[in-house]
Design a protein around this motif. Structure first.
Motif, PDB file in Angstrom:
ATOM      1  N   GLN A 124      -7.659 -14.088  15.491  1.00 56.48           N
ATOM      2  CA  GLN A 124      -8.201 -15.317  16.069  1.00 56.48           C
ATOM      3  C   GLN A 124      -9.697 -15.147  16.317  1.00 56.48           C
ATOM      4  N   ARG A 125     -10.436 -16.149  15.915  1.00 49.24           N
ATOM      5  CA  ARG A 125     -11.889 -16.131  16.072  1.00 49.24           C
ATOM      6  C   ARG A 125     -12.267 -16.903  17.330  1.00 49.24           C
ATOM      7  N   SER A 126     -13.412 -16.547  17.874  1.00 48.10           N
ATOM      8  CA  SER A 126     -13.855 -17.191  19.112  1.00 48.10           C
ATOM      9  C   SER A 126     -14.489 -18.543  18.879  1.00 48.10           C
ATOM     10  N   ASP A 141      -9.450 -23.541  10.550  1.00 47.57           N
ATOM     11  CA  ASP A 141      -9.718 -24.048  11.895  1.00 47.57           C
ATOM     12  C   ASP A 141      -8.800 -25.215  12.197  1.00 47.57           C
ATOM     13  N   CYS A 142      -8.398 -25.327  13.473  1.00 44.44           N
ATOM     14  CA  CYS A 142      -7.535 -26.415  13.919  1.00 44.44           C
ATOM     15  C   CYS A 142      -8.214 -27.126  15.082  1.00 44.44           C
ATOM     16  N   LEU A 155      -8.716 -25.999  18.855  1.00 45.01           N
ATOM     17  CA  LEU A 155      -7.527 -25.311  19.354  1.00 45.01           C
ATOM     18  C   LEU A 155      -7.544 -23.829  18.984  1.00 45.01           C
ATOM     19  N   TRP A 156      -7.857 -23.547  17.738  1.00 50.69           N
ATOM     20  CA  TRP A 156      -7.958 -22.152  17.307  1.00 50.69           C
ATOM     21  C   TRP A 156      -8.701 -22.078  15.982  1.00 50.69           C
ATOM     22  N   SER A 157      -9.256 -20.922  15.721  1.00 53.35           N
ATOM     23  CA  SER A 157      -9.871 -20.594  14.440  1.00 53.35           C
ATOM     24  C   SER A 157      -9.183 -19.338  13.931  1.00 53.35           C
ATOM     25  N   PHE A 158      -8.434 -19.479  12.844  1.00 51.02           N
ATOM     26  CA  PHE A 158      -7.564 -18.423  12.325  1.00 51.02           C
ATOM     27  C   PHE A 158      -8.291 -17.660  11.227  1.00 51.02           C
ATOM     28  N   ASN A 167      -2.728 -23.374  21.714  1.00 48.05           N
ATOM     29  CA  ASN A 167      -3.847 -22.586  21.219  1.00 48.05           C
ATOM     30  C   ASN A 167      -3.412 -21.351  20.449  1.00 48.05           C
ATOM     31  N   THR A 168      -2.132 -21.247  20.079  1.00 45.29           N
ATOM     32  CA  THR A 168      -1.635 -20.066  19.384  1.00 45.29           C
ATOM     33  C   THR A 168      -1.880 -20.188  17.887  1.00 45.29           C
ATOM     34  N   VAL A 169      -2.469 -19.138  17.300  1.00 46.87           N
ATOM     35  CA  VAL A 169      -2.745 -19.156  15.867  1.00 46.87           C
ATOM     36  C   VAL A 169      -1.441 -19.000  15.097  1.00 46.87           C
TER      37      VAL A 169
END
Length: 762
Positions: free
Chosen positions: A62-64, A95-96, A112-115, A197-199
């Motif tokens: 997961q990216r910040s 990215d989401c 939400l997250w960057s996978f 927020n879960t990848v």
């Protein structure tokens, strides 16, 4: 709602409403900041990196922040009436974003997250180079990856129960180079997507076979579309290969199946099924030549074992399968008319039908036969009025072309190879029956034209055509019994030619009945004119059946030449339709009528006309049909073998007497003596001798000899050779020739009931 990604890695949101369109840039990649060369700065960076690797398990996942690279593909998914989820695929990440509604000119966007998708797949696949090509995501929780195992599946799995992710799924298409590989390997990966927020988490990956010939990533990205209900997706490569991947088959999904390949394939999508009562969606393919092609998707959660046990198609499955077949044939017909290649349109037909459960039982197999018979027996459109013979011939021609295309589709699409012999033979016999109807129509038109012209050379009389027409009408009436009321309102002969699968067997029954009527009526009316009238009737009935059988046999030979393996395959299904009880009964009734009528014909020419054109053809077809029943039936009907020998001997003796009368009438003619000398001298180039030999070759004795040899009528064959020797057409070597041939065919082990032993004993 619309989202636009630009080359500078920015994301723009557009919201349309009654008040206008409101644009908003909600993401802009931050410019990279240079790190100062101070000790504190450098040390701080190192400490942060070490801390992340040691204590943050998602550091490499997961990216910040969102990716700073330009987007490759976007997917906008609606969660509810007020929220959307935006998926952004970049060369290094997925990215989401959560997008809310716009109130006035304000909107809410949240990452939400960057996978770290590129890093995860690179590590998992141990790739030295990897390219992300396409992705597809679902939002509905009904897209089950795997459901709770059924009892049958539990037994297969050793009784272990398994519950796996049943929420939204993420499909990713990538290509990579291994540590030592020189060519790219394409791989499909399935990820489980959780809320919040879960990848995503990787479930499994499946490699695409090299045989699919997918291009390298440099050619361009492909298209990937998820199914609206099933846990599967459809892929379209830049060069037009279409693949279906069933990601829900199990923890280790099966490799994708190719559904077709064409450079004209442009785009793919999934839509809701148009079939009433069906919940499965349809795949749609946009092709440059054929427009939109629609076909059903396979359900990865379907219980194949249960389907194989029941073997019963639902009405929706049967309708969908027939629609697939009809559309395939119509597309091939258009290409055929345009003189373009058409067989490639049938590629993958077996896979499409397999997905519908067609090959899971006898119901589906019978449906394939039904598709063939319904095409052949399709009635003219309502309101077309009475058809002329010309328009009817055109209708039969079009039916013949379409059925040939259906056979080509069955062969190219791998369907014929999966049909049992019984069903395969039925499909081929439909083509033969259609060809028989075409031959009957042509024969009837020629006969009626000759009868109306009063052609003395052909000798066709109105009595012949009337007998044939009455049989056609009777067969048409029988065929109309199985058709709908509207279609049967026309003349019966129209129904006869429009429904060959029903009417051709009925024709033999009608002819058998007509020949039996002649036998019943003739003894009661023994006038001289009645015998001649009965002769004309039998000539018409025999000519009618000979035309039908000749057309069917020509079609059978044509199919055997073009599809030799397939025709050998269905050869084990038993006797053909031309050897059925009704067909044998028709030929036997005609032959028996000839025996009865022969003694009432006073002139030799009349008896020879009966023998040449009625009696001999009837006996030939009758014995061939009986031989087919004896040799190809696992258990021939009782008494057929004995009847086979009796008929050959009884009718053969009558025909031998006719052949003797014919030879006796020509015996003293000069040309007959010249022919005997020419036969004794062997092949010659003399033109007059060739003409004389051609006349001799049309004598009744020669086909009678061939019939006796083919059907092992030893007494008849011996008597034929003796007659030929008596009149001087052949020498004593004729018997020796047949004996030597028999010994060679038996490889020296001649059985006791052979012709060779018969000759020696006699």
């Amino acid at each position: 709602m619309a989202v636009v990604a630009t080359a500078d890695a920015a994301l723009h949101l557009y919201h349309g409403s009654q008040n206008g369109i409101f644009p908003r840039q909600f993401y802009k990649a931050a410019a990279a900041t240079a790190v100062r060369a101070g000790m504190l700065g450098t040390l701080g960076s190192v400490v942060k990196a070490l801390y992340s690797e040691a204590f943050d398990p998602l550091h490499n996942v997961q990216r910040s922040s969102a990716s700073a690279m330009a987007a490759l593909e976007l997917q906008l998914l609606q969660l509810d009436s007020n929220r959307w989820k935006l998926m952004v695929l970049t060369p290094d990440a997925l990215d989401c974003w959560l997008l809310g509604t716009i109130s006035g000119q304000n909107s809410t966007e949240q990452l939400l997250w960057s996978f770290n998708l590129h890093g995860v797949l690179t590590s998992t696949l141990q790739a030295r180079e990897l390219s992300l090509l396409a992705f597809a995501a679902t939002t509905s929780s009904s897209n089950h990856y795997m459901q709770q195992l059924t009892p049958m599946q539990q037994l297969t799995a050793g009784g272990q129960q398994e519950m796996v992710h049943t929420g939204p799924l993420l499909y990713v298409w990538s290509a990579y180079l291994g540590a030592t590989s020189l060519s790219h390997t394409h791989v499909l990966s399935c990820f489980a997507v959780e809320e919040g927020n879960t990848v995503p988490s990787l479930l499994h990956s499946t490699f695409v076979a090299q045989s699919q010939h997918l291009p390298d990533p440099e050619v361009g990205a492909g298209q990937m579309v998820p199914h609206t209900t099933h846990s599967s997706c459809l892929l379209l490569s830049p060069k037009g290969t279409v693949l279906e991947w069933l990601a829900g088959r199990g923890a280790e999904a099966s490799p994708p199946k190719a559904l077709g390949a064409s450079s004209g394939n442009l785009a793919i999508t999934c839509t809701t099924s148009t079939h009433p009562g069906a919940s499965a969606g349809n795949w749609q393919l946009l092709n440059a030549s054929y427009g939109v092609l629609e076909f059903l998707a396979q359900d990865p959660t379907a219980d194949d074992a249960a389907a194989a046990v029941t073997g019963i198609l639902t009405p929706e499955q049967e309708a969908a399968a027939l629609e697939v077949l009809n559309k395939t044939v119509e597309l091939m017909y258009k290409e055929y008319q345009a003189s373009c290649p058409y067989t490639e349109l049938a590629d993958g037909l077996d896979d499409k039908l397999t997905r519908l459960g067609v090959f899971s039982g006898t119901t589906g197999l019978d449906m394939l036969v039904l598709a063939s018979s319904s095409l052949v027996d399709r009635m003219p459109k309502a309101g077309s009025g009475n058809l002329s013979s010309g328009s009817l011939r055109d209708l039969l021609d079009k039916k013949g072309i379409r059925h040939d295309l259906l056979l080509a589709a069955y062969k190219t699409g791998g369907v014929l190879q999966q049909l049992p012999p019984q069903q395969a033979r039925a499909v081929f016999e439909h083509a033969e029956m259609l060809a028989a109807a075409e031959a009957v129509l042509d024969w009837q038109r020629r006969s009626e034209a000759d009868a109306n012209a009063g052609d003395a050379v052909t000798g066709v009389t109105p009595a012949q055509t009337a007998a044939a027409a009455a049989a056609i009408e009777a067969a048409g009436a029988a065929a109309a019994e199985g058709s709908d009321t509207a279609a049967a309102k026309g003349q019966q002969w129209e129904v006869f030619f429009s429904r060959p699968v029903v009417s051709m067997p009925a024709l033999f029954s009608a002819v058998a009945g007509a020949a039996a009527d002649i036998m019943r009526e003739f003894p009661a009316d023994d006038r001289a004119g009645s015998a001649l009238h009965a002769l004309q009737q039998l000539l018409g009935l025999s000519g009618l059946l000979q035309a039908a059988v000749s057309g069917a046999e020509r079609k059978a030979a044509e199919l055997s030449a073009s599809m030799p393996e397939e025709t050998r395959h269905y050869g084990a299904a038993g006797p053909s339709w031309m050897s059925a009880d009704d067909c044998r009964a028709a030929w036997q009734q005609i032959a028996e009528a000839c025996l009865l009528l022969r003694s009432h014909l006073t002139e030799t020419s009349q008896r020879l006309q009966l023998a040449h054109h009625v009696h001999l053809p009837a006996l030939q077809h009758l014995l061939s049909a009986m031989r087919d029943v004896i040799t190809r039936s696992s258990r021939p009907p009782a008494g057929v073998q004995e009847e086979y020998g009796r008929l050959a001997a009884e009718h053969g003796a009558s025909l031998l007497q006719d052949a003797a009368d014919e030879l006796d009438s020509h015996r003293n003619a000069d040309w007959f003596m010249q022919a005997a000398a020419a036969l004794a001298a062997g092949p010659t180039a003399d033109e007059s001798s060739q003409e004389t030999l051609a006349v001799v070759g049309r004598l009744l004795i020669w086909p009678l000899e061939a019939l006796a040899q083919r059907h092992h009528a030893h007494e008849l064959l011996y008597n034929v050779c003796e007659l030929l020797l008596t009149v001087g057409l052949v020498g004593r070597q004729r018997l020796l020739r047949w004996m030597q041939q028999e010994v060679q065919e038996a490889h020296g082990a001649v059985p006791a009931d052979s012709f060779t032993f018969y000759v020696m004993e006699r």
